[in-house]
Each structure stands twice: as structure tokens, then as C-alpha cells.
Design a protein around this motif. Structure first.
Motif, PDB file in Angstrom:
ATOM      1  N   ARG A 170      44.186  46.816  51.292  1.00 23.95           N
ATOM      2  CA  ARG A 170      43.430  45.835  52.070  1.00 23.95           C
ATOM      3  C   ARG A 170      43.787  44.397  51.722  1.00 23.95           C
ATOM      4  N   ALA A 171      44.062  44.130  50.455  1.00 24.13           N
ATOM      5  CA  ALA A 171      44.332  42.747  50.036  1.00 24.13           C
ATOM      6  C   ALA A 171      45.518  42.153  50.775  1.00 24.13           C
ATOM      7  N   VAL A 172      46.451  42.992  51.216  1.00 29.63           N
ATOM      8  CA  VAL A 172      47.621  42.493  51.940  1.00 29.63           C
ATOM      9  C   VAL A 172      47.185  41.811  53.231  1.00 29.63           C
ATOM     10  N   THR A 173      46.160  42.348  53.866  1.00 27.98           N
ATOM     11  CA  THR A 173      45.666  41.764  55.118  1.00 27.98           C
ATOM     12  C   THR A 173      44.629  40.673  54.874  1.00 27.98           C
ATOM     13  N   PHE A 174      44.065  40.616  53.680  1.00 25.72           N
ATOM     14  CA  PHE A 174      43.058  39.598  53.375  1.00 25.72           C
ATOM     15  C   PHE A 174      43.689  38.231  53.127  1.00 25.72           C
ATOM     16  N   VAL A 175      44.783  38.194  52.377  1.00 26.39           N
ATOM     17  CA  VAL A 175      45.388  36.914  52.003  1.00 26.39           C
ATOM     18  C   VAL A 175      46.129  36.330  53.196  1.00 26.39           C
ATOM     19  N   PRO A 176      46.239  35.003  53.261  1.00 24.05           N
ATOM     20  CA  PRO A 176      46.949  34.375  54.388  1.00 24.05           C
ATOM     21  C   PRO A 176      48.431  34.749  54.408  1.00 24.05           C
ATOM     22  N   ARG A 177      49.044  34.577  55.554  1.00 28.20           N
ATOM     23  CA  ARG A 177      50.466  34.877  55.694  1.00 28.20           C
ATOM     24  C   ARG A 177      51.344  33.921  54.890  1.00 28.20           C
ATOM     25  N   THR A 178      50.767  32.795  54.466  1.00 25.67           N
ATOM     26  CA  THR A 178      51.538  31.833  53.680  1.00 25.67           C
ATOM     27  C   THR A 178      51.836  32.342  52.272  1.00 25.67           C
ATOM     28  N   ILE A 179      51.108  33.373  51.817  1.00 27.57           N
ATOM     29  CA  ILE A 179      51.396  33.969  50.507  1.00 27.57           C
ATOM     30  C   ILE A 179      52.721  34.726  50.592  1.00 27.57           C
ATOM     31  N   GLU A 180      53.641  34.371  49.720  1.00 19.05           N
ATOM     32  CA  GLU A 180      54.975  34.985  49.743  1.00 19.05           C
ATOM     33  C   GLU A 180      55.065  36.215  48.851  1.00 19.05           C
ATOM     34  N   ARG A 181      54.272  36.259  47.770  1.00 20.45           N
ATOM     35  CA  ARG A 181      54.323  37.385  46.834  1.00 20.45           C
ATOM     36  C   ARG A 181      52.907  37.797  46.454  1.00 20.45           C
ATOM     37  N   LEU A 182      52.641  39.087  46.536  1.00 15.70           N
ATOM     38  CA  LEU A 182      51.372  39.656  46.079  1.00 15.70           C
ATOM     39  C   LEU A 182      51.679  40.603  44.922  1.00 15.70           C
ATOM     40  N   ILE A 183      51.234  40.246  43.726  1.00 19.15           N
ATOM     41  CA  ILE A 183      51.524  41.022  42.521  1.00 19.15           C
ATOM     42  C   ILE A 183      50.370  41.977  42.260  1.00 19.15           C
ATOM     43  N   THR A 184      50.696  43.195  41.877  1.00 19.65           N
ATOM     44  CA  THR A 184      49.681  44.220  41.687  1.00 19.65           C
ATOM     45  C   THR A 184      49.306  44.367  40.213  1.00 19.65           C
ATOM     46  N   SER A 185      48.141  44.955  40.006  1.00 16.59           N
ATOM     47  CA  SER A 185      47.704  45.447  38.701  1.00 16.59           C
ATOM     48  C   SER A 185      46.761  46.603  38.963  1.00 16.59           C
ATOM     49  N   THR A 186      46.441  47.377  37.946  1.00 19.30           N
ATOM     50  CA  THR A 186      45.657  48.578  38.157  1.00 19.30           C
ATOM     51  C   THR A 186      44.570  48.723  37.103  1.00 19.30           C
ATOM     52  N   VAL A 187      43.561  49.520  37.439  1.00 17.49           N
ATOM     53  CA  VAL A 187      42.500  49.822  36.472  1.00 17.49           C
ATOM     54  C   VAL A 187      42.792  51.109  35.721  1.00 17.49           C
ATOM     55  N   GLU A 188      43.924  51.738  36.007  1.00 18.71           N
ATOM     56  CA  GLU A 188      44.275  52.967  35.301  1.00 18.71           C
ATOM     57  C   GLU A 188      44.607  52.659  33.842  1.00 18.71           C
ATOM     58  N   PRO A 189      44.099  53.459  32.911  1.00 22.56           N
ATOM     59  CA  PRO A 189      44.327  53.167  31.482  1.00 22.56           C
ATOM     60  C   PRO A 189      45.793  53.131  31.082  1.00 22.56           C
ATOM     61  N   ASP A 190      46.664  53.914  31.761  1.00 19.32           N
ATOM     62  CA  ASP A 190      48.084  53.925  31.399  1.00 19.32           C
ATOM     63  C   ASP A 190      48.856  52.782  32.047  1.00 19.32           C
ATOM     64  N   GLY A 191      48.179  52.006  32.888  1.00 15.40           N
ATOM     65  CA  GLY A 191      48.818  50.863  33.506  1.00 15.40           C
ATOM     66  C   GLY A 191      49.736  51.191  34.668  1.00 15.40           C
ATOM     67  N   VAL A 192      49.769  52.437  35.095  1.00 19.34           N
ATOM     68  CA  VAL A 192      50.648  52.855  36.191  1.00 19.34           C
ATOM     69  C   VAL A 192      49.850  52.892  37.492  1.00 19.34           C
ATOM     70  N   LEU A 193      50.330  52.192  38.489  1.00 20.42           N
ATOM     71  CA  LEU A 193      49.659  52.144  39.783  1.00 20.42           C
ATOM     72  C   LEU A 193      49.741  53.521  40.452  1.00 20.42           C
ATOM     73  N   PRO A 194      48.605  54.085  40.893  1.00 20.17           N
ATOM     74  CA  PRO A 194      48.646  55.399  41.555  1.00 20.17           C
ATOM     75  C   PRO A 194      49.558  55.405  42.770  1.00 20.17           C
TER      76      PRO A 194
END
Length: 286
Positions: A77-101
Motif C-alpha cells: 500500500r505504501a507505494v500508492t500512498f507516497v507521491p510520485r515524486t518519490i524516486e526510491r522507497l526503501i523497505t524494512s520488516t518486523v520479522e525478527p530475522d530481518g528478511v522481508l516475507p
């Protein structure tokens, strides 16, 4: 009477369908485990928080911002929330191993393709340990109902706020929609009291604390069953500077102010002399 009769017939049919085996949930066998569906928020709160989050990201993200980081990516959802002027959207996760599902990564990539604007950078890092993101490299950090999920997974939501402060550029924004209280700690108070500890170069100098964030505004999310608060804070321009660096910055600012006053005084005197010469020339001709 016709309407009443039709309504009674419809109720009778629905009652029969409810008792029909074809419409009954299959019984779990000894080999089958049925996992109950779980939702962190009730539907009313979920939909309202989502609407507020979309409006917040759209309206409070500066058009000059290029890089955005989301704390605890849950879907795309965040991809559609931020304006189109954003060039890069960096991810992070709440998973304990740090790996995005995998399912979250798939949704992010799907939304990136549909949106056809900025690029989603899939980064495997915990929301409370943004080890793959350099200091002061992000323009906007968004935290959208992520803190409770961090607590459920054993992550430290306070550390995620500290990490957000670290990766934000001076003047960068933290946009949040979170519960007002987490494990007995006020979210707003924690933001307001978060400080950077700076030590001057002299050995006997006392330590000083400086606030990291400056509030822009916040408000309670209305029409929800579970309280939430939405708001914006800005990282202070001089956050992270030592005492000597702050003093040097203030000294330079004062010198620039005095220099500006001197220049203005010189220009006013120059204009005055020109007017005087012009007047004398006119009187001489007369």
C-alpha cells in the motif's frame, strides 16, 4: 402480501441453505490443522487508519523529497500512498530475522509496476535495526501502524524511532499513524523527549542533551474503535552536532548577520552619495 410472501420464502430458502452440507465449513481431520484468521485491528479502525495514512503520506511528503523509508512493510500500500515524486522507497520488516516475507515483496513489486513511478528497493533489515541504510540518507520515514506489530514480533519500537532519527537527513520528516500509548509509554512523549547526547571536546565539560525532532503537528484519529494518533515531526537541522559545532554554527550565523548589515549600510550610503552628486550636478547646470 406478495412482498411479504416473497420475503418469507427467501428467509426459508436461506435457512435451508445454511443447514445444507454444501455450505457448511469442512470439518478438520486429525491430519489437518486449521489456522484461525487473525487481524491486528478491527475493520472500522483498520479502514480509517488506512485512509488517514494515505492522506498523511500524500499531503505531508515534501515534493522535494526523493527517498522514503517505511518502517515495517506489511504489504504494497505504501507505494500508492507516497507521491510520485518519490524516486526510491526503501523497505524494512518486523520479522525478527530481518528478511522481508516473500508475499510482501511480491505485493510491493506488483504495486511498483502498477504505479510506474518510483523504484522499490527491497532491503532485508529489521525496522529497529536499519543496518543497511546509511546515516542521514533518507528524506522521509513513514511508520504506519507498525509499532504494535513490532511488539508482537519481539522488536523494540523505541529503537525503530531512534533508527528513523539516525537515517533521516536534517530537516527530514517522520510521518506516523500509531497508537497513542505502547506498553505504557506515550508515543508522542517519546518523540518529544528523544535527544541526541553530545559531548564537548574538553574533558571536564558536562554532557548536554538536544532534542532530535521538532513537532509540526498531530491529531487524534477520529471514528475509530481503537485510539490512534497521526502526526508529523521534523528532524532538527542541527541534530547530531556537538556543542563546539553548535557554537561554531551560531558564531558563523552571527558573523553572516553582521556582514549582511554592513553590506546594507554600505549600499545605502552609496545610494545617498549618488543622489547627492546628482543634485549638485543639477544645481550647477541651473
Amino acid at each position: 402480501m406478495l412482498f411479504r410472501g416473497g420475503l418469507i420464502s427467501a428467509v426459508f430458502v436461506l435457512a435451508n441453505l445454511a443447514t445444507c452440507n454444501a455450505f457448511m465449513a469442512p470439518q478438520a481431520s486429525s491430519r489437518t490443522r486449521v489456522a484461525p484468521l487473525q487481524m491486528g485491528l478491527d475493520m472500522v479502525t483498520y479502514m480509517r487508519v488506512e485512509w488517514i495514512a494515505a492522506a498523511l503520506c500524500t499531503n505531508q511528503t515534501p515534493r522535494s523529497a526523493d527517498v522514503c523509508l517505511q518502517l515495517g512493510c506489511e504489504d504494497g500500500r505504501a507505494v500508492t500512498f507516497v507521491p510520485r515524486t518519490i524516486e526510491r522507497l526503501i523497505t524494512s520488516t518486523v520479522e525478527p530475522d530481518g528478511v522481508l516475507p516473500v508475499n510482501v515483496e511480491r505485493q510491493l513489486k506488483q504495486q511498483e509496476k502498477v504505479r510506474n513511478a518510483g523504484k522499490v528497493e527491497i532491503v532485508n533489515q529489521r525496522a529497529d535495526d536499519l543496518k543497511e541504510t546509511p546515516n542521514e540518507s533518507v528524506d522521509v520515514v513513514i511508520s504506519l501502524a507498525a509499532c504494535e506489530r513490532m511488539i508482537e514480533k519481539g522488536l523494540d519500537w523505541k529503537k525503530s524511532v531512534q533508527e528513523a532519527a539516525r537515517v533521516l537527513k536534517p530537516g527530514g520528516r517522520l510521518l506516523f499513524v500509531e497508537p497513542p500509548e505502547l506498553n505504557g509509554v506515550s508515543y508522542l512523549d517519546y518523540l518529544a523527549n528523544l535527544s541526541v547526547q553530545t559531548v564537548s571536546q574538553s574533558e571536564d565539560a558536562e554532557e548536554e542533551l538536544f532534542n532530535v525532532f521538532e513537532p509540526v503537528g498531530y491529531d487524534d484519529v477520529d471514528l475509530v474503535l481503537k485510539p490512534h494518533v497521526a502526526g508529523v515531526v521534523v528532524k532538527a537541522e542541527d541534530a547530531g552536532l556537538s556543542k563546539s559545532e553548535r557554537e561554531m554554527k551560531e558564531k558563523n550565523a552571527e558573523q553572516e548577520r553582521l556582514a549582511e548589515l554592513s553590506i546594507n549600510a554600505f549600499e545605502r550610503g552609496l545610494k545617498k552619495r549618488k543622489r547627492k552628486k546628482k543634485k549638485e550636478a543639477e544645481n550647477a547646470e541651473a
